[in-house]
Design a protein around this motif. Structure first.
Motif, short mmCIF file in Angstrom:
data_model
loop_
_atom_site.label_atom_id
_atom_site.label_comp_id
_atom_site.label_asym_id
_atom_site.label_seq_id
_atom_site.Cartn_x
_atom_site.Cartn_y
_atom_site.Cartn_z
N TRP A 24 -10.43 -14.89 9.88
CA TRP A 24 -11.74 -14.88 10.52
C TRP A 24 -12.81 -15.48 9.61
O TRP A 24 -13.64 -16.27 10.05
N GLY A 25 -12.76 -15.13 8.32
CA GLY A 25 -13.73 -15.68 7.37
C GLY A 25 -13.58 -17.18 7.23
O GLY A 25 -14.59 -17.90 7.13
N PRO A 27 -14.07 -26.43 11.74
CA PRO A 27 -13.32 -25.22 12.12
C PRO A 27 -11.83 -25.34 11.84
O PRO A 27 -11.19 -24.35 11.48
N LEU A 60 -16.91 -23.11 11.00
CA LEU A 60 -17.95 -23.30 12.00
C LEU A 60 -19.30 -23.63 11.37
O LEU A 60 -20.08 -24.42 11.91
N SER A 61 -19.55 -23.03 10.21
CA SER A 61 -20.82 -23.31 9.53
C SER A 61 -20.88 -24.73 9.00
O SER A 61 -21.97 -25.28 8.77
N LYS A 110 -15.10 -18.79 10.37
CA LYS A 110 -16.57 -18.71 10.31
C LYS A 110 -17.13 -19.74 9.34
O LYS A 110 -18.15 -20.39 9.63
#
Length: 410
Positions: A145-146, A163, A152-153, A149
């Motif tokens: 998950w990290g 991603p 995505l940033s 994330k």
């Protein structure tokens, strides 16, 4: 041969059956050497080990001198560590699948809830690898998950590649974390315990074919010793080795190998976890062997556990709680090694939270040995029967039948 009146032993054969353990049997020789020397110094007798002549089974020779009485003992380890290694030789993904299957086997059959009514310690020990593996999976999922994330940033600069790269990095980190946890298992015992429970549960308690063959081999080894000029044959089963010992001895007696004029036959079960198998629906073989052995005159069976051992079914009569006690039940004699009394306060404080080490305390030295002294039993001048003939089971023994699966045949 020893006479029933004296129970004196000049020569003994000991057959030790380990629990679910992938380690080479030399570990048990070194444990016996070290702890035997410590117990001898505490209790005032002498024990010396030397290599055993080359034989089919790994072992060692023990010379014990107790109050001036010499005793010669041959110890053999009945090895099934190769079977254990093979059952553990699977990767992370397969281990998680086995965890799910094992949980379904115990919960779906209702065995888990009945075991929880019997003793909390072994049930907590069984839950430990489940919660640890789930916790490791959660940490791995958080790593994925990290990574996503982070990817995505980075999308404003890298577009769709952000991603993808983040997710790939997260997956790599998650797998590295799971692999590192597996490498730490020599200290955590998570995978070890999971494979232990899953081996028993993989066919709902039915005896695996490879273990049936090994039991037959063990039986042949002990049967050959029944013709030796020895005073006692002592079978010692520790942990999972206790229920293997039940089947071996049942087959030995059924086969007519125990003669009235032969060596005394003793069975010492230590830290047993028998209900973990007998409470499963297809454990017909073990239940039949338990019921049979509990009524035989050919042996003397002593079962030793301790409430301080959270991995064993302490002070549970394995025959009675499994719902197999008949009107002719004679065995086992059940009593406690009483760790809190037989270990000094300093030793108990040092060992109290070392659960795996406490599960092996039965094979070790005690600061203040009481009724139970492993080295007097295995190397001393009395048969198991003569040592405990006048002793009764502990008053706190649990005999309440809890098992709902009591059939001894399909």
């Amino acid at each position: 041969m020893s006479s029933p009146e004296t129970g004196r032993v000049r020569r003994r054969r000991v057959f030790y059956i380990p629990g679910y353990d992938p380690i080479h049997p030399r570990r048990y020789r070194e444990l016996y050497r070290r702890e035997g020397a410590d117990q001898a110094a505490i209790s005032g007798y002498d024990i010396a080990l030397r290599p055993r002549a080359k034989a089919e089974n790994y072992g060692w020779h023990v010379t014990g001198t107790f109050d001036g009485t010499p005793v010669e003992t041959e110890v053999e380890v009945l090895v099934w560590s190769d079977i254990v290694k093979q059952s553990m030789g699977h990767g992370i993904f397969v281990s998680y699948l086995r965890m799910l299957y094992t949980a379904m086997a115990y919960i779906g059959s209702g065995a888990f809830w009945r075991l929880a009514k019997l003793q909390k310690g072994p049930v907590i020990a069984a839950l430990y690898p489940v919660f640890m593996l789930l916790g490791q999976a959660v940490l791995a999922a958080l790593a994925v998950w990290g990574g996503v994330k982070l990817g995505l940033s980075l999308r404003p600069w890298l577009g769709f590649a952000g991603p993808v790269l983040g997710g790939t990095a997260g997956l790599g980190l998650a797998w590295a974390m799971l692999e590192q946890f597996r490498r730490w298992d020599s200290k955590l015992f998570v995978y070890y315990l999971m494979h232990d429970y899953s081996y028993n549960a993989r066919d709902l308690g039915r005896m695996p074919q490879e273990l049936e063959q090994r039991i037959a081999s063990f039986t042949r080894s002990i049967a050959a010793a029944c013709d030796d000029d020895v005073d006692e044959i002592l079978v010692v089963g520790h942990s999972s080795g206790a229920h293997l010992g039940v089947s071996v001895l049942a087959d030995l007696i059924r086969g007519g190998h125990v003669r009235p004029d032969g060596p005394a036959l003793g069975f010492l079960s230590l830290g047993q976890v028998v209900p973990m198998v007998t409470f499963l629906p297809r454990a017909w073989r073990l239940r039949a062997d338990l019921a049979y052995l509990s009524e035989r005159d050919e042996l003397f069976w002593v079962d030793v556990t301790a409430p301080g051992d959270g991995c064993a079914f302490a002070l549970c009569d394995p025959v009675a709680v499994s719902g197999l006690a008949g009107p002719g039940q004679k065995w086992p004699l059940v009593f406690s090694a009483a760790f809190t009394q037989t270990l000094s306060p300093e030793s108990w404080k040092a060992l109290r939270w070392r659960f795996f080490r406490l599960h092996f305390q039965y094979l070790c030295a005690f600061d203040r040995p009481g009724d139970y002294d492993y080295f007097r039993i295995t190397a001393g001048p009395l048969t198991l029967a003569d040592r405990y003939r006048s002793r009764g089971s502990s008053k706190s023994v649990i005999t309440r039948p809890v098992n709902s699966f009591t059939s001894t045949a399909p």
